[in-house]
Enzyme design. Sequence first.
Site, PDB file in Angstrom:
ATOM      1  N   ASP A   1     -24.619 -37.410 -34.188  1.00  0.00           N
ATOM      2  CA  ASP A   1     -23.693 -36.935 -33.162  1.00  0.00           C
ATOM      3  C   ASP A   1     -23.774 -37.923 -31.988  1.00  0.00           C
ATOM      4  OD1 ASP A   1     -22.029 -35.149 -31.773  1.00  0.00           O
ATOM      5  OD2 ASP A   1     -23.680 -33.935 -31.078  1.00  0.00           O
TER       6      ASP A   1
ATOM      7  N   GLY B   1     -26.357 -39.739 -31.553  1.00  0.00           N
ATOM      8  CA  GLY B   1     -27.165 -40.836 -32.091  1.00  0.00           C
ATOM      9  C   GLY B   1     -28.557 -40.902 -31.486  1.00  0.00           C
TER      10      GLY B   1
ATOM     11  N   GLU C   1     -30.364 -37.467 -42.688  1.00  0.00           N
ATOM     12  CA  GLU C   1     -29.925 -36.589 -41.597  1.00  0.00           C
ATOM     13  C   GLU C   1     -28.699 -35.789 -42.006  1.00  0.00           C
ATOM     14  OE1 GLU C   1     -30.430 -34.973 -39.152  1.00  0.00           O
ATOM     15  OE2 GLU C   1     -31.070 -36.035 -37.365  1.00  0.00           O
TER      16      GLU C   1
ATOM     17  N   LYS D   1     -20.174 -38.161 -36.267  1.00  0.00           N
ATOM     18  CA  LYS D   1     -19.183 -37.726 -35.279  1.00  0.00           C
ATOM     19  C   LYS D   1     -19.055 -38.833 -34.231  1.00  0.00           C
ATOM     20  CE  LYS D   1     -19.897 -33.108 -34.253  1.00  0.00           C
ATOM     21  NZ  LYS D   1     -20.438 -32.090 -33.316  1.00  0.00           N
TER      22      LYS D   1
HETATM   23  P1  IMP Z   1     -27.759 -36.314 -31.988  1.00  0.00           P
HETATM   24  O1  IMP Z   1     -29.128 -36.632 -31.496  1.00  0.00           O
HETATM   25  O2  IMP Z   1     -26.844 -35.944 -30.838  1.00  0.00           O
HETATM   26  O3  IMP Z   1     -27.138 -37.386 -32.842  1.00  0.00           O
HETATM   27  O4  IMP Z   1     -27.835 -34.975 -32.779  1.00  0.00           O
HETATM   28  C1  IMP Z   1     -28.385 -34.859 -33.993  1.00  0.00           C
HETATM   29  C2  IMP Z   1     -28.726 -33.396 -34.269  1.00  0.00           C
HETATM   30  O5  IMP Z   1     -27.923 -32.499 -33.485  1.00  0.00           O
HETATM   31  C3  IMP Z   1     -28.391 -33.067 -35.692  1.00  0.00           C
HETATM   32  O6  IMP Z   1     -29.473 -33.323 -36.550  1.00  0.00           O
HETATM   33  C4  IMP Z   1     -28.048 -31.593 -35.615  1.00  0.00           C
HETATM   34  O7  IMP Z   1     -29.207 -30.793 -35.761  1.00  0.00           O
HETATM   35  C5  IMP Z   1     -27.496 -31.381 -34.231  1.00  0.00           C
HETATM   36  N1  IMP Z   1     -26.004 -31.368 -34.230  1.00  0.00           N
HETATM   37  C6  IMP Z   1     -25.173 -32.312 -33.765  1.00  0.00           C
HETATM   38  N2  IMP Z   1     -23.881 -31.973 -33.941  1.00  0.00           N
HETATM   39  C7  IMP Z   1     -23.906 -30.769 -34.575  1.00  0.00           C
HETATM   40  C8  IMP Z   1     -22.860 -29.889 -35.065  1.00  0.00           C
HETATM   41  O8  IMP Z   1     -21.643 -30.134 -34.980  1.00  0.00           O
HETATM   42  N3  IMP Z   1     -23.301 -28.752 -35.651  1.00  0.00           N
HETATM   43  C9  IMP Z   1     -24.612 -28.411 -35.790  1.00  0.00           C
HETATM   44  N4  IMP Z   1     -25.611 -29.213 -35.352  1.00  0.00           N
HETATM   45  C10 IMP Z   1     -25.261 -30.375 -34.745  1.00  0.00           C
END
Ligand code: IMP
Length: 177
Positions: free
Chosen positions: A104, A106, A100, A132
């Site tokens: 962010d 998760g 990945e 993050k």
């Molecule tokens: P999660 O499901 O919130 O963990 O997000 C994962 C996905 O969100 C990542 O694979 C990214 O495509 C997108 N994403 C999360 N944070 C960022 C960021 O700061 N910049 C760009 N894409 C992000």
Amino acid sequence: MSFYDAQVEVMIDTATLAAKVRELGAQITKDYQGKELTLIAIMKGSLFFAMDLARAIDLPLKVEVLGVTSYQGGTETTGEVRITSDVTKPMAGKHLLVVEDIIDTGLTMKFLLENLGARHPASLKICTLLEKPARARTKVPIDYKGFVIDDKFVVGYGLDFDEIYRNVPFIGVMKGK
Ligand code: IMP
Ligand code: MG
């Protein structure tokens, strides 16, 4: 001044990214000695990182790509994850390493672990370039991690803002956001 230099402030430069990719590749090579590895790059964000990482791994290696989407656009997740493009082969009995760009909330990784875990792989591990933790909404076990970053929206090295900036060769923050 180039297009991206005017718009993106460097957070992690190209040389630092390359050094981390070499380090992760060496560790993965060591951990999977004697095994065949299937690297699953999560589209589109992880493609750049995953292809560099693949070349830093000295093992028999197969590459799959898996497309997921959780965003409607903009910078906030909707929380709903969907597979937009699946892998091409059965994953049963394979050593899977999900790659990945960023973990962010998760929620994407939690979905992927459940979905791929149900296909009976020999093993299932996670490698993410960025984490993050400030925004985590679920706990996922991260086996290989590049960098932990602050709660900032980052672009570059695969990461986008409305599909732009993926080709920026470093990780940066949008100026004025
Ligand atoms: P999660 O499901 O919130 O963990 O997000 C994962 C996905 O969100 C990542 O694979 C990214 O495509 C997108 N994403 C999360 N944070 C960022 C960021 O700061 N910049 C760009 N894409 C992000
Ligand atoms: Mg994205």
